[in-house]
Design an enzyme around this catalytic site. Structure first.
Site, PDB file in Angstrom:
ATOM      1  N   CYS A 113     -60.300  22.974 -31.351  1.00 55.40           N
ATOM      2  CA  CYS A 113     -60.046  23.821 -32.509  1.00 55.40           C
ATOM      3  C   CYS A 113     -61.097  24.830 -32.287  1.00 55.40           C
ATOM      4  O   CYS A 113     -62.292  24.986 -31.917  1.00 55.40           O
ATOM      5  CB  CYS A 113     -60.849  23.116 -33.819  1.00 55.40           C
ATOM      6  SG  CYS A 113     -60.841  24.077 -35.282  1.00 55.40           S
ATOM      7  N   GLY A 114     -60.423  26.091 -32.264  1.00 54.84           N
ATOM      8  CA  GLY A 114     -61.178  27.556 -31.920  1.00 54.84           C
ATOM      9  C   GLY A 114     -62.183  27.935 -32.828  1.00 54.84           C
ATOM     10  O   GLY A 114     -63.314  27.838 -32.386  1.00 54.84           O
ATOM     11  N   ASN A 115     -61.895  28.040 -34.023  1.00 51.61           N
ATOM     12  CA  ASN A 115     -62.906  28.277 -34.962  1.00 51.61           C
ATOM     13  C   ASN A 115     -64.192  26.977 -35.171  1.00 51.61           C
ATOM     14  O   ASN A 115     -65.351  27.327 -35.156  1.00 51.61           O
ATOM     15  CB  ASN A 115     -62.514  28.601 -36.665  1.00 51.61           C
ATOM     16  CG  ASN A 115     -61.424  29.724 -36.482  1.00 51.61           C
ATOM     17  OD1 ASN A 115     -61.887  30.851 -36.034  1.00 51.61           O
ATOM     18  ND2 ASN A 115     -60.401  29.601 -37.034  1.00 51.61           N
ATOM     19  N   GLU A 124     -51.137  25.605 -40.437  1.00 47.97           N
ATOM     20  CA  GLU A 124     -52.090  24.563 -39.482  1.00 47.97           C
ATOM     21  C   GLU A 124     -51.276  23.053 -39.735  1.00 47.97           C
ATOM     22  O   GLU A 124     -51.251  22.471 -40.670  1.00 47.97           O
ATOM     23  CB  GLU A 124     -53.348  24.532 -39.675  1.00 47.97           C
ATOM     24  CG  GLU A 124     -53.969  25.518 -38.850  1.00 47.97           C
ATOM     25  CD  GLU A 124     -55.517  25.380 -38.692  1.00 47.97           C
ATOM     26  OE1 GLU A 124     -55.629  24.290 -38.166  1.00 47.97           O
ATOM     27  OE2 GLU A 124     -56.376  26.014 -39.091  1.00 47.97           O
ATOM     28  N   CYS A 137     -57.100  30.675 -37.884  1.00 50.33           N
ATOM     29  CA  CYS A 137     -57.164  29.566 -36.781  1.00 50.33           C
ATOM     30  C   CYS A 137     -57.270  30.347 -35.356  1.00 50.33           C
ATOM     31  O   CYS A 137     -56.739  30.989 -34.935  1.00 50.33           O
ATOM     32  CB  CYS A 137     -55.417  29.184 -36.921  1.00 50.33           C
ATOM     33  SG  CYS A 137     -55.066  27.792 -35.522  1.00 50.33           S
ATOM     34  N   GLY A 190     -54.808  29.662 -32.692  1.00 51.73           N
ATOM     35  CA  GLY A 190     -53.723  30.587 -32.916  1.00 51.73           C
ATOM     36  C   GLY A 190     -53.893  31.963 -32.802  1.00 51.73           C
ATOM     37  O   GLY A 190     -52.884  32.616 -32.336  1.00 51.73           O
TER      38      GLY A 190
HETATM   39  N1  API Z   1     -54.630  22.121 -36.710  1.00 56.45           N
HETATM   40  C1  API Z   1     -54.757  22.170 -35.197  1.00 56.45           C
HETATM   41  C2  API Z   1     -56.266  22.073 -34.543  1.00 56.45           C
HETATM   42  C3  API Z   1     -57.179  23.140 -35.412  1.00 56.45           C
HETATM   43  C4  API Z   1     -56.834  24.435 -35.213  1.00 56.45           C
HETATM   44  C5  API Z   1     -57.550  25.450 -35.679  1.00 56.45           C
HETATM   45  N2  API Z   1     -58.059  25.072 -36.718  1.00 56.45           N
HETATM   46  C6  API Z   1     -58.357  26.402 -34.688  1.00 56.45           C
HETATM   47  O1  API Z   1     -59.130  26.947 -35.179  1.00 56.45           O
HETATM   48  O2  API Z   1     -58.114  26.435 -33.631  1.00 56.45           O
HETATM   49  C7  API Z   1     -53.760  21.194 -34.719  1.00 56.45           C
HETATM   50  O3  API Z   1     -53.798  20.217 -35.106  1.00 56.45           O
HETATM   51  O4  API Z   1     -53.297  21.609 -33.709  1.00 56.45           O
END
Ligand code: API
Length: 270
Positions: free
Chosen positions: A74-76, A198, A208, A211
């Site tokens: 999760c980047g954030n 997401e 995200c 993302g």
């Molecule tokens: N929901 C994403 C993981 C968190 C990604 C997002 N919150 C970020 O900041 O990268 C998944 O299950 O692939």
């Protein structure tokens, strides 16, 4: 069981933070989903646990989506994780390396901003036309720690994010694990705006991180825009994605730079 937690957010993507360095906690999928529930719990897009390292990092980062499913990265959340660990060490850290299911990640601190060195992206695929929710979309995809589908559009305000997002999230093309779905608009060369549906939240989030990286890299692939690419997200923040392309279509030194904010601290009894 009583839990001490911090609530944090990275550009509007919000998280429950738990210190599990003693591995005393063992939460079920249902308990994680309850903590993230916006009506019956604390409310968050996800939950992050600090655990002891086992593979040479300083710590291990465990990330769980709001539905309780564990995700590779999760980047954030990684920016918030780095800041959280730094707070646990009285702000004395300048760099922290942590293990994730997507590989080793590191965080560097500049005030309340954090630079994450991301894992190497893989699985880049450009321009596949896919039937989605009654439309045909030109879909790009790349894994930036977790899988992402990216569609460039002319107008982000009118995109049916829930319909197209859910359509891509569960599309046959991305089975069995599914994907996150991003919709991006070019504001100027090297500057994009995105909206993200997401996986595991099963809804649009305000930002995200993985993302943003996916959309920035595909923007570079499509236009040649150099590093860094700035990304405006739904919550109003603008973050920076840096990268080196070498050899063509392969990326190293991928970084995500943006905020990680502490919101409140609390205890909760499950
Ligand atoms: N929901 C994403 C993981 C968190 C990604 C997002 N919150 C970020 O900041 O990268 C998944 O299950 O692939």
């Amino acid at each position: 069981m009583t839990l001490n937690f911090w609530k944090m957010n990275g550009a509007g993507n919000d998280f429950v933070m738990l210190d599990n360095r003693d591995l005393a906690l063992s939460l079920s999928t249902e308990q994680i989903a309850q903590l993230c529930d916006r009506h019956r719990g604390i409310g968050a897009d996800g939950l992050l646990c600090v655990e002891p390292a086992t593979e040479g990092g300083d710590f291990k980062m465990r990330y769980y989506n709001a539905d309780g499913s564990e995700a590779e990265m999760c980047g954030n959340g990684a920016r918030c994780f780095g800041s959280f660990v730094n707070r646990l060490h009285d702000g004395k850290l300048t760099l922290v390396r942590f293990e994730t299911l997507a590989g080793m990640i590191s965080a560097e601190f500049e005030g309340d901003q954090v630079r994450i060195n991301m894992s190497a992206p893989h699985g880049l695929k450009l321009a596949t036309d896919l039937p989605v929710a009654g439309d045909v979309l030109t879909v790009h995809s790349v894994n930036t720690g977790v899988p992402h589908a990216v569609v460039f559009v002319e107008d982000l305000d009118t995109v049916p994010v829930k319909a197209w997002g859910a359509g891509l999230r569960y599309h046959d093309a991305f089975k069995p694990k599914g994907t996150n779905a991003n919709f991006a608009k070019v504001l100027a060369p090297g500057s994009i705006s995105i909206r993200t549906y997401e996986r595991g939240v099963e809804d649009e989030t305000l930002a995200c991180g993985t993302g943003m990286v996916a959309c920035a890299l595909i923007h570079h692939e499509l236009t040649g825009a150099p590093s860094p690419v700035t990304v405006l997200v739904k919550g109003g923040d603008t973050l920076r994605v840096g990268f080196t392309e070498n050899p063509p279509h392969e990326y190293t030194d991928v970084t995500l730079f943006g905020p990680a904010d502490f919101v409140f601290q609390g205890t909760v009894t499950l």
